[in-house]
Design a protein around this motif. Structure first.
Motif, short mmCIF file in Angstrom:
data_model
loop_
_atom_site.label_atom_id
_atom_site.label_comp_id
_atom_site.label_asym_id
_atom_site.label_seq_id
_atom_site.Cartn_x
_atom_site.Cartn_y
_atom_site.Cartn_z
N VAL A 122 0.73 -0.90 -0.06
CA VAL A 122 0.02 0.58 0.39
C VAL A 122 1.31 1.53 -0.11
CG1 VAL A 122 -1.76 1.38 0.90
CG2 VAL A 122 -1.98 -0.97 1.10
N ASP A 123 0.75 2.62 -0.61
CA ASP A 123 1.41 3.48 -0.80
C ASP A 123 1.54 4.38 0.63
OD1 ASP A 123 2.63 3.09 -3.00
OD2 ASP A 123 0.98 3.91 -4.42
N ALA A 211 0.58 -1.23 6.82
CA ALA A 211 0.10 -1.81 5.72
C ALA A 211 1.30 -0.81 4.36
CB ALA A 211 -1.44 -1.57 5.54
N PRO A 212 1.28 0.02 4.60
CA PRO A 212 2.63 1.06 3.56
C PRO A 212 3.96 0.60 4.10
CG PRO A 212 0.45 2.42 5.31
CD PRO A 212 0.61 1.34 5.97
N ILE A 213 4.08 0.67 5.58
CA ILE A 213 5.40 0.10 5.53
C ILE A 213 5.95 -0.72 6.06
CG2 ILE A 213 6.15 2.11 6.24
CD1 ILE A 213 5.57 1.25 9.91
#
Lengths: 287, 404
Positions: A122-123, A211-213
């Motif tokens: 995820v960005d 999620a993004p990392i």
């Protein structure tokens, strides 16, 4: 290691520790109040991360995705408690282990069926995607700082909830004497449903904000579960305060050990756990 | 029971059972002769030992798809024989490997056993299958040992050795003018072998490895290590990570502000099947591998079109390696006109095989590892663009292999 790098490493450790706390808090809360050892807790973390990916992809907004994921996780927790966990209260720990291990397999299979087996990502949300230059070379990602702050806020919120509200009072009462709570006319089953739902939501929330990392992959829940158990055991099974202290300890010790003693770094947190259990067999803050 | 009887009274037992033994022998002989007659109509049993659940499930799926696609496309070369697949999920768990391999060999009587993805599982399989009847074909696991000290006549590999994609990268780093490099991977055999192979050529050319960072497997909390890299200020970093770890490492490295300042080189797995998840963070990473999705040769275009049509998704490296495994089986069966019962002849035709792979044509070394080209790739706009050749017809040194 010069001083600037030392500070960056300390920040790394704190940030990792805070995230660990968020994952472990739900596990220890559920165990403390309900006496249920939920081995599928890591699966809830995984579900959170996959939901965040799915909804972010379809709504184009991480915030919206995160909110939807949290609500679904809460509902999932309530359904699981009402249909499965509620049958375990009068049974022994072995039955709990069997059921919750079974749930791990079910969730892994569902993940594979629903979302496939690829590595997903995820960005980082646009607003938080920058980084702050700390030294000439090292920049610190804003999102990681945001995660740390968010975990701190959630920790404070949990503390206030448990120590300052009526629900928290019931939770504490349920921990120390569930028969007495029932005698006072409190619906303990409802309390259990709420607590289990909250536990699942906390794990899923940790998955969402990681999620993004993180990389979203099959089996991500199991990896996190082990470290989570170390945290809960060091802190004292069932103690939120203990989980907080233990998570920060594990985060910082693990970070520095991996740089200073790389050869034994994978053992260091377990050695820490062993030493603490030798001195305090019930963990740091047992009830 | 029978042994006991024989010991107590051998004479009597022999006499007593003689008619029975004779009858059994006659029966057995007739069964055997009819078995020989139908041998060509029997299906060829292909055991598949791949991970269909767990961290490497996507790799297992792709490998199986590729294998089946190749055997389907080449069905006319099997001389009337059909393929019976026996699929076993390894879950990428080394501890289960010996048990599953034994079951495929002894109970299912597999002719070929295709697997695995994970090098640890490969070790478990090799312990059971080396020098046994089934032909083991490794469609991924790259541990050097499989075509090194543990090589065996019945063990083939259609993928690569850990050494192959990394060794040429040392020279690539020197050519780019890097003199001091930090290397990093998970602390397991494949990772260490990759770093050693890089260091072998890099040191030979005068480069210096400042530090070799080995992260406990499967830890993906990389912050502290990346901070350490920043403190060491090398000219470049060479890493091996794959799958979820590769996604996480590349994103963390970028988020800590190092990409663009300290160039990232890697064994190709760093950017293989992970680019969508890595996003912009992967731009500019230079890797070496024996394949690239974008490889502009006819065999690759044909393969990718067929794979997409059959499975509704894009092919990847693991699909290619499974495909080549299928090509190898089909070619061997074809050469022997469908009769694979002579094991020595089977091994001989496999050793002589030339595989028209989507990665480019390759054949096998004495140790049964592909002699293949390693392509130099750079991530540009979310794809691994082939920018050159890192090493042509590269043969693994197969150190320690004696038996072949």
């Amino acid at each position: 290691m010069d001083f600037a790098i030392f500070l960056v490493q300390l920040l790394n450790g704190l940030q990792y520790g805070l995230l660990l706390f968020l994952i472990a808090s739900g596990l220890t809360l559920v165990f403390g109040v309900m006496g249920i050892l939920n081995l599928a807790h890591g699966s809830m973390y995984m579900v959170g991360a996959y939901l965040a990916w799915y909804f972010t992809l379809h709504t184009d907004s991480f915030l919206l995705g995160a909110l939807l994921s949290a609500v679904i996780a809460l509902a999932l927790g309530i359904v699981i408690e009402k249909t499965l966990i509620c049958r375990l209260y009068k049974r022994n720990h072995l039955d709990q282990v069997l059921l919750t291990i079974g749930m791990i397999f079910v969730f892994n299979a569902l993940q594979s069926l629903l979302w496939g087996n690829d590595s997903l990502g995820v960005d980082v949300p646009e607003l938080l995607s920058g980084s702050i230059q700390l030294t000439e070379l090292v920049a610190y990602p804003v999102y990681r700082l945001f995660v740390a702050v968010l975990c701190l806020v959630l920790a404070a919120g949990l503390y206030l909830l448990i120590n300052r509200t009526r629900l928290g009072m019931l939770i504490r009462a349920g921990e120390s004497n569930r028969e007495m709570v029932e005698c006072l006319g409190i619906d303990i089953n409802r309390l259990y449903t709420i607590v289990f739902g909250a536990g699942v939501m906390l794990a899923a929330l940790a998955g969402v904000i990681s999620a993004p990392i993180a990389s979203i992959v099959p089996g991500m829940g199991e990896h996190v579960l082990i470290t989570c158990f170390v945290v809960v055991v060091i802190g004292g099974m069932g103690s939120i305060k203990g989980a907080f202290v233990a998570a920060l300890m594990v985060g910082i010790v693990d970070t520095f050990a991996s740089v200073l003693f790389p050869a034994v770094s994978s053992m260091v947190v377990y050695i820490l756990m062993a030493v603490i259990l030798l001195i305090k067999p019930q963990g740091l803050f047992s009830n | 029971m029978v042994v006991q009887l024989n010991n107590k009274n051998p004479g009597k037992t022999m006499n007593h059972y003689k008619p029975l033994v004779t009858a059994a022998a006659v029966l057995l002989a007739s069964v055997l002769s009819s078995a020989a007659a139908v041998a060509k109509e029997d299906p060829i049993r292909v055991g598949i030992m791949l991970p269909f659940s767990g961290v490497y499930a996507a790799l297992g799926d792709a490998g199986r798809n590729g294998l089946k696609l190749a055997l389907e496309q080449n069905a006319d070369k099997l001389h009337g024989r059909t393929i019976e697949y026996i699929e076993m999920d390894t879950e990428a768990r080394p501890d289960r490997a010996p048990e599953i391999a034994t079951a495929l060999m002894s109970q299912k009587d597999a002719d070929f056993i295709v697997g695995p993805v994970h090098s640890g599982v490969a070790m478990g399989m090799l312990k059971v299958l080396r020098n046994k009847k089934p032909i083991m074909i490794i469609p991924n696991a790259g541990a050097n040992v499989a075509t090194g000290p543990w090589c065996a006549p019945n063990v083939f590999r259609t993928s690569f050795s850990a050494w192959q994609p990394s060794y040429p990268m040392g020279q690539v780093a020197l050519d780019k003018g890097y003199k001091k490099v930090v290397t990093m991977s998970w602390n397991y055999s494949f990772g260490k072998e990759s770093l050693d192979a890089f260091e072998e050529s890099f040191s030979k050319g005068g480069g210096k490895v400042l530090k070799k960072i080995l992260v406990p497997f499967p830890k993906t909390e990389f912050q502290s290590y990346i901070t350490e890299i920043a403190a060491l200020k090398p000219d470049a970093v060479f890493v091996f990570f794959a799958g979820g770890g590769a996604v996480k490492f590349v994103k963390d490295y970028n988020a800590m502000g190092l990409s663009g300042k300290i160039p990232l080189l890697g064994s190709g797995f760093l950017t293989e099947g992970t680019l969508a998840a890595q996003g912009n963070a992967a731009e500019g990473i230079v890797t070496g591998l024996h394949y690239a999705d974008e490889l502009d040769i006819p065999a690759n275009h044909r393969f990718r079109a067929a794979y997409a049509a059959e499975f509704g998704k894009d092919a990847d490296l693991y699909g290619v390696q499974g495909f080549d495994t299928g090509l190898l089986i089909a070619q061997a069966v074809d050469k022997l006109n469908g009769n694979i019962s002579d094991r020595d002849a089977l091994i001989q035709v496999m050793e002589d095989a030339v595989i028209p792979s989507p990665r480019g044509e390759f054949h096998f070394s004495k140790a049964h590892n592909p002699i293949q080209t390693i392509y130099l790739r750079t991530v540009e706009n979310g794809v691994n663009k082939v920018t050159g050749i890192a090493a042509e017809a590269l043969e693994d040194p197969a150190r320690g292999c004696r038996s072949n």
